[in-house]
Design a protein around this motif. Structure first.
Motif, PDB file in Angstrom:
ATOM      1  N   GLN A 210       0.836  -1.210   0.000  1.00 49.85           N
ATOM      2  CA  GLN A 210       0.000   0.000   0.000  1.00 49.85           C
ATOM      3  C   GLN A 210       0.869   1.257   0.000  1.00 49.85           C
ATOM      4  O   GLN A 210       0.602   2.224  -0.717  1.00 49.85           O
ATOM      5  N   SER A 211       1.957   1.245   0.772  1.00 49.04           N
ATOM      6  CA  SER A 211       2.825   2.436   0.831  1.00 49.04           C
ATOM      7  C   SER A 211       3.515   2.652  -0.520  1.00 49.04           C
ATOM      8  O   SER A 211       3.774   3.788  -0.926  1.00 49.04           O
ATOM      9  N   ILE A 212       3.769   1.570  -1.254  1.00 50.46           N
ATOM     10  CA  ILE A 212       4.386   1.686  -2.583  1.00 50.46           C
ATOM     11  C   ILE A 212       3.374   2.284  -3.573  1.00 50.46           C
ATOM     12  O   ILE A 212       3.703   3.201  -4.333  1.00 50.46           O
ATOM     13  N   VAL A 213       2.123   1.802  -3.511  1.00 46.26           N
ATOM     14  CA  VAL A 213       1.077   2.332  -4.400  1.00 46.26           C
ATOM     15  C   VAL A 213       0.829   3.810  -4.095  1.00 46.26           C
ATOM     16  O   VAL A 213       0.712   4.639  -5.002  1.00 46.26           O
ATOM     17  N   GLU A 214       0.819   4.160  -2.802  1.00 42.69           N
ATOM     18  CA  GLU A 214       0.617   5.575  -2.426  1.00 42.69           C
ATOM     19  C   GLU A 214       1.752   6.449  -2.988  1.00 42.69           C
ATOM     20  O   GLU A 214       1.507   7.549  -3.497  1.00 42.69           O
ATOM     21  N   GLU A 215       2.982   5.950  -2.905  1.00 45.69           N
ATOM     22  CA  GLU A 215       4.121   6.738  -3.426  1.00 45.69           C
ATOM     23  C   GLU A 215       3.976   6.909  -4.939  1.00 45.69           C
ATOM     24  O   GLU A 215       4.218   7.999  -5.477  1.00 45.69           O
ATOM     25  N   ASN A 261       1.724  -9.537  -8.162  1.00 45.16           N
ATOM     26  CA  ASN A 261       0.600  -8.759  -7.604  1.00 45.16           C
ATOM     27  C   ASN A 261       0.968  -7.277  -7.526  1.00 45.16           C
ATOM     28  O   ASN A 261       0.205  -6.403  -7.939  1.00 45.16           O
ATOM     29  N   LEU A 262       2.153  -7.018  -6.966  1.00 46.86           N
ATOM     30  CA  LEU A 262       2.573  -5.621  -6.772  1.00 46.86           C
ATOM     31  C   LEU A 262       2.664  -4.885  -8.105  1.00 46.86           C
ATOM     32  O   LEU A 262       2.198  -3.753  -8.240  1.00 46.86           O
ATOM     33  N   LEU A 263       3.236  -5.564  -9.115  1.00 45.56           N
ATOM     34  CA  LEU A 263       3.364  -4.940 -10.452  1.00 45.56           C
ATOM     35  C   LEU A 263       1.994  -4.494 -10.953  1.00 45.56           C
ATOM     36  O   LEU A 263       1.830  -3.370 -11.436  1.00 45.56           O
ATOM     37  N   GLU A 264       0.998  -5.362 -10.812  1.00 45.42           N
ATOM     38  CA  GLU A 264      -0.351  -5.015 -11.289  1.00 45.42           C
ATOM     39  C   GLU A 264      -0.941  -3.869 -10.466  1.00 45.42           C
ATOM     40  O   GLU A 264      -1.575  -2.964 -11.022  1.00 45.42           O
ATOM     41  N   MET A 265      -0.703  -3.897  -9.146  1.00 46.49           N
ATOM     42  CA  MET A 265      -1.255  -2.825  -8.299  1.00 46.49           C
ATOM     43  C   MET A 265      -0.699  -1.461  -8.737  1.00 46.49           C
ATOM     44  O   MET A 265      -1.441  -0.479  -8.830  1.00 46.49           O
ATOM     45  N   VAL A 266       0.599  -1.412  -9.024  1.00 47.98           N
ATOM     46  CA  VAL A 266       1.210  -0.129  -9.436  1.00 47.98           C
ATOM     47  C   VAL A 266       0.752   0.246 -10.842  1.00 47.98           C
ATOM     48  O   VAL A 266       0.457   1.408 -11.121  1.00 47.98           O
ATOM     49  N   ALA A 267       0.626  -0.752 -11.714  1.00 44.49           N
ATOM     50  CA  ALA A 267       0.176  -0.469 -13.100  1.00 44.49           C
ATOM     51  C   ALA A 267      -1.230   0.117 -13.104  1.00 44.49           C
ATOM     52  O   ALA A 267      -1.567   0.933 -13.978  1.00 44.49           O
ATOM     53  N   LEU A 268      -2.043  -0.258 -12.116  1.00 42.05           N
ATOM     54  CA  LEU A 268      -3.433   0.227 -12.077  1.00 42.05           C
ATOM     55  C   LEU A 268      -3.557   1.636 -11.504  1.00 42.05           C
ATOM     56  O   LEU A 268      -4.651   2.221 -11.516  1.00 42.05           O
ATOM     57  N   VAL A 269      -2.440   2.236 -11.058  1.00 42.97           N
ATOM     58  CA  VAL A 269      -2.481   3.628 -10.577  1.00 42.97           C
ATOM     59  C   VAL A 269      -2.985   4.517 -11.702  1.00 42.97           C
ATOM     60  O   VAL A 269      -3.856   5.348 -11.527  1.00 42.97           O
TER      61      VAL A 269
END
Ligand code: SF4
Length: 482
Positions: A210-215, A261-269
């Motif tokens: 979550q902190s990575i997506v927020e950044e 999972n993380l890659l997709e979460m950031v890509a969806l920003v």
């Protein structure tokens, strides 16, 4: 992770950092912000750490400068990956002696991997140094500075089981305002026989997704259009509430956040935010990651996959955890799932016991993979590594350099072929800056990480532009916006 220490990120980006003309430290009035001069060597991870340190110290009232003559505090973020990386740091410290002579109140500190490797010994070896701080102890810097202001030297090189600096918003140093690094994990649990990183950066721990997506969201809102997710071995990313990876239970693994999972979460920003990552590891790279890249247009089709050597016998001595066949299987998976993927690698020539046959195996593997690009080095024995303790650095220097030259020559041929293959094609380019050669030309990279230059027209930094490549030089495509 390996990086070209010949060229520090600071040097390549120097001149773009924030510089406010101000009086020297001696003339500074009461209450004026103290100046921090931060110089980084080594890999992107080190550079990202420098941005975290800048944030901690700006929070303490410092402001950053790229002019060492203005500095009240000089910090060098050091690299220990090869002998000459450390030699460069010692040279710089010699140069800073002049500053300290001019103004004895200047504080000089060393941080990063060489600081962690040498610990308090650094103070004995380099008298100019006041502070030695390791990669997991940057939060302690304000206290360490206080100790020095109190007349003592200060050291904190404790490695951590939890620290990921997840709550610290980095101060972007020398930024082009378009691309930024986001560190997603720290440390490395692999024990490659030649590598100091596990000793200087500790055990693996992944940062809260979550902190990575927020950044990433914050960077996008501030106009950045590309993030690079950083880790020594990103494929090993696994988050299940924090702490050391090796302590994650089988039960926890069932619901943990993986790198795919993380890659997709950031890509969806945002589809307008490009996502890159470094560094991958053949031992841990799964097809899930490749399918995530194929599924999201904004995750770049580029993978940096260090191989280091081409024979299973050498990979075993290096303790790389995979065979030649396994590596080629990963390359085949990349080419099957992401056909136009750019691939780069790392190669070490002349590691302990390397035979001519093993060297030829490295060349034949390069011939089979045909990388777009590679970082190539002669083996440099590092203290405390498994190789230093248990193996002989027995390949003569002239043989190491001869083999390295053969590796470089072959790679230059492959790189030129790969760039040439891009001519006649349309590339989606993210504009990062003016070209180095002309203010009439803009420069950026395509998804495969190849530099593309074209006439600026009405385009600007941060724009995505479709460019038809009409010609190329060794490493750069040149074209027209279409
Ligand atoms: S994967 Fe190997 S080379 Fe890379 S940081 Fe870890 S120990 Fe070093």
């Amino acid at each position: 992770m390996e990086f070209n220490e010949e060229k520090t990120i600071d040097e390549t980006r120097q001149g773009e950092a924030i510089v406010l003309p101000s009086p020297s430290p001696l003339e500074r009035g009461r209450g004026e912000a103290k100046k921090l001069f931060l110089e980084s060597y080594g890999c992107a991870m080190n550079f990202s750490d420098s941005e975290i340190v800048a944030s901690i110290l700006v929070g303490q009232g410092y402001s950053t400068t790229t002019d060492e003559t203005e500095a009240d505090l000089i910090l060098i973020n050091t690299c220990a990956i090869r002998e000459n990386a450390e030699t460069r740091v010692r040279q710089r410290l010699t140069e800073f002696k002049k500053r300290k002579k001019e103004n004895p109140s200047i504080i000089v500190g060393v941080m990063g991997c060489m600081a962690e490797r040498l610990k308090a010994k650094f103070l004995e070896e380099e008298k100019i140094v006041d502070i030695v701080v390791g990669p997991d102890a940057y939060r302690d810097l304000p206290k360490l500075i206080e100790t020095v202001e109190g007349g003592q030297k200060a050291v904190n090189v404790l490695l951590s089981r939890e620290e990921t600096y997840a709550d610290i918003s980095p101060v972007r140093l020398g930024s082009n305002g378009v691309t930024a690094f986001i560190s997603i994990m720290r440390g490395c649990d692999n024990m490659c026989a030649f590598c100091v990183v596990p000793f200087t950066r500790g055990r693996e721990r992944s940062r809260d997704p979550q902190s990575i997506v927020e950044e990433a969201k914050d960077l996008f809102a501030r106009g950045y259009r590309e993030v690079t997710l950083l880790g020594q071995n990103v494929d090993s990313y696994l988050y299940a509430g924090g702490g050391l990876k090796k302590e994650i239970t089988e039960e926890q693994k069932k619901t943990a956040t993986t790198f795919a999972n993380l890659l997709e979460m950031v890509a969806l920003v945002s589809p307008e935010l490009r996502v890159r990552f470094s560094t991958s590891n053949p031992q841990d790279m799964t097809d899930d990651v490749l399918y995530a890249i194929a599924k999201h247009e904004n995750i770049c089709n580029y993978i940096h996959l260090p191989v280091q050597a081409g024979s299973t016998s050498m990979l075993t001595r290096m303790n790389r955890g995979y065979t030649r066949e396994k590596y080629l299987d990963r390359i085949a998976a990349i080419k099957r799932i992401i056909p136009d993927c750019g691939i780069s690698t790392d190669i070490i020539s002349g590691f302990c016991g390397e035979t001519e046959e093993e060297h030829q195996a490295t060349l034949s593997l390069m011939q089979e993979v045909r990388n777009d690009f590679a970082y190539m080095f002669a083996y440099s024995e590092r203290p405390k590594t498994f190789a230093e303790k248990n193996m002989k650095d027995d390949v003569p220097e002239n043989i190491k350099l001869k083999r390295l030259q053969e590796v470089i020559d072959l790679q230059l041929k492959h790189s030129a072929e790969k760039v040439k293959a891009g001519v006649g094609k349309v590339h989606k380019v993210l504009v990062e800056q003016f070209s180095k050669k002309s203010q009439e030309m803009l420069s950026g990279r395509n998804s495969q990480n190849t530099v593309v230059v074209f006439p600026k027209g009405n385009f600007k930094k941060g724009d995505f532009v479709n460019v038809l490549a009409t010609k190329c030089t060794g490493g750069t495509l040149i074209g027209e916006a279409v």
